[in-house]
Motif scaffolding. Structure first.
Motif, PDB file in Angstrom:
ATOM      1  N   UNK A   1      -2.275  -0.657  -5.496  1.00  0.00           N
ATOM      2  CA  UNK A   1      -3.708  -0.530  -5.774  1.00  0.00           C
ATOM      3  C   UNK A   1      -4.431   0.289  -4.721  1.00  0.00           C
ATOM      4  N   UNK A   2      -3.818   0.410  -3.542  1.00  0.00           N
ATOM      5  CA  UNK A   2      -4.459   1.146  -2.450  1.00  0.00           C
ATOM      6  C   UNK A   2      -3.509   2.203  -1.907  1.00  0.00           C
ATOM      7  N   UNK A   3      -4.111   3.277  -1.379  1.00  0.00           N
ATOM      8  CA  UNK A   3      -3.287   4.303  -0.737  1.00  0.00           C
ATOM      9  C   UNK A   3      -4.009   4.849   0.483  1.00  0.00           C
ATOM     10  N   UNK A   4      -3.230   5.067   1.526  1.00  0.00           N
ATOM     11  CA  UNK A   4      -3.743   5.724   2.730  1.00  0.00           C
ATOM     12  C   UNK A   4      -3.469   7.215   2.568  1.00  0.00           C
ATOM     13  N   UNK A   5      -4.517   8.014   2.719  1.00  0.00           N
ATOM     14  CA  UNK A   5      -4.387   9.463   2.475  1.00  0.00           C
ATOM     15  C   UNK A   5      -4.444  10.235   3.785  1.00  0.00           C
TER      16      UNK A   5
ATOM     17  N   UNK B   1      -9.785  12.539   5.256  1.00  0.00           N
ATOM     18  CA  UNK B   1      -8.336  12.732   5.174  1.00  0.00           C
ATOM     19  C   UNK B   1      -7.604  11.853   6.202  1.00  0.00           C
ATOM     20  N   UNK B   2      -8.212  10.723   6.491  1.00  0.00           N
ATOM     21  CA  UNK B   2      -7.547   9.684   7.279  1.00  0.00           C
ATOM     22  C   UNK B   2      -8.184   8.377   6.815  1.00  0.00           C
ATOM     23  N   UNK B   3      -8.001   8.072   5.532  1.00  0.00           N
ATOM     24  CA  UNK B   3      -8.751   6.968   4.945  1.00  0.00           C
ATOM     25  C   UNK B   3      -7.923   6.265   3.872  1.00  0.00           C
ATOM     26  N   UNK B   4      -8.313   5.007   3.629  1.00  0.00           N
ATOM     27  CA  UNK B   4      -7.675   4.240   2.557  1.00  0.00           C
ATOM     28  C   UNK B   4      -8.587   4.294   1.321  1.00  0.00           C
ATOM     29  N   UNK B   5      -7.986   4.573   0.168  1.00  0.00           N
ATOM     30  CA  UNK B   5      -8.725   4.634  -1.094  1.00  0.00           C
ATOM     31  C   UNK B   5      -8.101   3.656  -2.094  1.00  0.00           C
ATOM     32  N   UNK B   6      -8.967   3.017  -2.881  1.00  0.00           N
ATOM     33  CA  UNK B   6      -8.422   2.164  -3.939  1.00  0.00           C
ATOM     34  C   UNK B   6      -8.303   2.980  -5.222  1.00  0.00           C
ATOM     35  N   UNK B   7      -7.520   2.459  -6.157  1.00  0.00           N
ATOM     36  CA  UNK B   7      -7.376   3.151  -7.437  1.00  0.00           C
ATOM     37  C   UNK B   7      -8.699   3.185  -8.196  1.00  0.00           C
ATOM     38  N   UNK B   8      -9.661   2.321  -7.792  1.00  0.00           N
ATOM     39  CA  UNK B   8     -10.964   2.365  -8.453  1.00  0.00           C
ATOM     40  C   UNK B   8     -11.705   3.674  -8.168  1.00  0.00           C
ATOM     41  N   UNK B   9     -11.195   4.454  -7.203  1.00  0.00           N
ATOM     42  CA  UNK B   9     -11.825   5.751  -6.900  1.00  0.00           C
ATOM     43  C   UNK B   9     -11.432   6.824  -7.915  1.00  0.00           C
TER      44      UNK B   9
ATOM     45  N   UNK C   1       0.837  -1.203   0.000  1.00  0.00           N
ATOM     46  CA  UNK C   1       0.000   0.000   0.000  1.00  0.00           C
ATOM     47  C   UNK C   1       0.876   1.259   0.000  1.00  0.00           C
ATOM     48  N   UNK C   2       0.391   2.296  -0.681  1.00  0.00           N
ATOM     49  CA  UNK C   2       1.103   3.582  -0.681  1.00  0.00           C
ATOM     50  C   UNK C   2       0.520   4.489   0.390  1.00  0.00           C
ATOM     51  N   UNK C   3       1.290   5.498   0.762  1.00  0.00           N
ATOM     52  CA  UNK C   3       0.745   6.585   1.589  1.00  0.00           C
ATOM     53  C   UNK C   3       0.813   7.854   0.765  1.00  0.00           C
ATOM     54  N   UNK C   4      -0.256   8.623   0.825  1.00  0.00           N
ATOM     55  CA  UNK C   4      -0.298   9.914   0.110  1.00  0.00           C
ATOM     56  C   UNK C   4      -0.439  11.013   1.155  1.00  0.00           C
ATOM     57  N   UNK C   5       0.513  11.929   1.167  1.00  0.00           N
ATOM     58  CA  UNK C   5       0.435  13.066   2.099  1.00  0.00           C
ATOM     59  C   UNK C   5       0.128  14.309   1.271  1.00  0.00           C
ATOM     60  N   UNK C   6      -0.951  14.969   1.627  1.00  0.00           N
ATOM     61  CA  UNK C   6      -1.376  16.152   0.870  1.00  0.00           C
ATOM     62  C   UNK C   6      -0.729  17.404   1.441  1.00  0.00           C
TER      63      UNK C   6
ATOM     64  N   UNK D   1       7.296   3.224   8.564  1.00  0.00           N
ATOM     65  CA  UNK D   1       7.390   1.760   8.732  1.00  0.00           C
ATOM     66  C   UNK D   1       6.209   1.003   8.133  1.00  0.00           C
ATOM     67  N   UNK D   2       5.154   1.705   7.785  1.00  0.00           N
ATOM     68  CA  UNK D   2       3.926   1.010   7.389  1.00  0.00           C
ATOM     69  C   UNK D   2       3.727   0.910   5.874  1.00  0.00           C
ATOM     70  N   UNK D   3       4.429   1.727   5.118  1.00  0.00           N
ATOM     71  CA  UNK D   3       4.141   1.821   3.677  1.00  0.00           C
ATOM     72  C   UNK D   3       5.409   1.666   2.853  1.00  0.00           C
ATOM     73  N   UNK D   4       5.267   1.015   1.694  1.00  0.00           N
ATOM     74  CA  UNK D   4       6.464   0.844   0.860  1.00  0.00           C
ATOM     75  C   UNK D   4       6.707   2.028  -0.057  1.00  0.00           C
ATOM     76  N   UNK D   5       5.743   2.954  -0.131  1.00  0.00           N
ATOM     77  CA  UNK D   5       6.045   4.219  -0.825  1.00  0.00           C
ATOM     78  C   UNK D   5       5.257   5.351  -0.176  1.00  0.00           C
ATOM     79  N   UNK D   6       5.907   6.491  -0.057  1.00  0.00           N
ATOM     80  CA  UNK D   6       5.243   7.683   0.490  1.00  0.00           C
ATOM     81  C   UNK D   6       5.281   8.759  -0.586  1.00  0.00           C
ATOM     82  N   UNK D   7       4.094   9.222  -0.940  1.00  0.00           N
ATOM     83  CA  UNK D   7       3.968  10.215  -2.015  1.00  0.00           C
ATOM     84  C   UNK D   7       3.552  11.543  -1.396  1.00  0.00           C
TER      85      UNK D   7
END
Ligand SMILES: Nc1nc2c(ncn2[C@@H]2O[C@H](COP(=O)(O)OP(=O)(O)OP(=O)(O)O)[C@@H](O)[C@H]2O)c(=O)[nH]1
Length: 202
Positions: A87-91, A128-136, A1-6, A38-44
């Motif tokens: 496929x998923x990202x925590x925002x 803004x503390x949620x997991x979204x799939x790419x289907x969104x 899963x990715x993490x997205x920081x806005x 420690x939780x995500x393999x990529x941080x965007x």
């Protein structure tokens, strides 16, 4: 899963870039990235000014998709999801300094195949503390094209799972994990109650 920081907002209420405010020994953005690391393999990090964040290491920087004049967090989520290699990202936003690692890990572990996995607290979603799939991506694009920017407005088009208050309280008794620092007064208050807030956030 990715993490997205806005981090593409205007910080108009704060009057300066809130992501860079110092809280204890770290800036707000460093606290957030260190919690996620420690939780995500990529941080965007979605920002139009990556040069301001040169001190963050092992981060993917992307800019907002240029489809709007105005700023809003929905365009940031859209841009982050497009760039994500999972496929998923925590925002999360750049102004939520008491993120709870245990709660985020719980969300990752409990995700099944929903498109949105999100806390529902005191009658409100925490988009803004949620997991979204790419289907969104498609439903979000539809909203952006209609110039509608409220995040929850595409939820009826996707599958949703919520986390209730009692579950969140197991990790963050008073929901400190969702606390935003939007104004200078809020920043001063947090500094004043720093020790207490750190404990409550656990
Ligand atoms: N990438 C990106 N992020 C945004 C955008 N607008 C807001 N955000 C982020 O979304 C989160 C919540 O933003 P807000 O607090 O509502 O807005 P803000 O612009 O940061 O602050 P104000 O100007 O005071 O409302 C923050 O992390 C912002 O950085 C945008 O257009 N693009």
């Amino acid at each position: 899963m990715s993490a997205i920081v806005l981090a593409g907002g205007g910080s108009t209420r704060m009057g300066k870039n809130k992501a860079l405010l110092q809280l204890g020994e770290k800036t707000m953005i460093e606290r957030i990235v260190d919690t996620l690391r420690p939780l995500f393999n990529e941080i965007i990090l979605v920002t139009n000014h990556p040069e301001e964040y040169h001190f963050l290491k092992n981060i993917i920087y992307i800019k907002d998709e240029k489809i709007l004049e105005e700023r809003n967090s929905l365009i940031g989520i859209y841009s982050g999801l497009l760039a994500a290699n999972n496929s998923y990202a925590f925002v999360v936003p750049c102004d939520m300094p008491f993120l709870n690692q245990g709660l985020i890990k719980y969300m990752i572990d409990k995700l099944e195949d929903e498109d949105v996995f999100i806390p529902f607290i005191e009658g409100h979603y925490q988009p803004l503390h949620a997991i979204y799939s790419k289907r969104c991506i498609e439903p979000i694009k539809k909203l952006l094209d209609q110039q509608k920017y409220k995040i929850i407005n595409f939820f009826h088009e996707v599958s949703i799972k919520t986390i209730d208050e009692d579950t969140v309280k197991r990790f963050s008794k008073e929901f400190t994990c969702f606390l935003n620092v939007n104004t200078y007064q809020a920043y001063l208050d947090i500094q004043k109650h720093w020790d207490k807030l750190l404990i409550r956030g656990d």
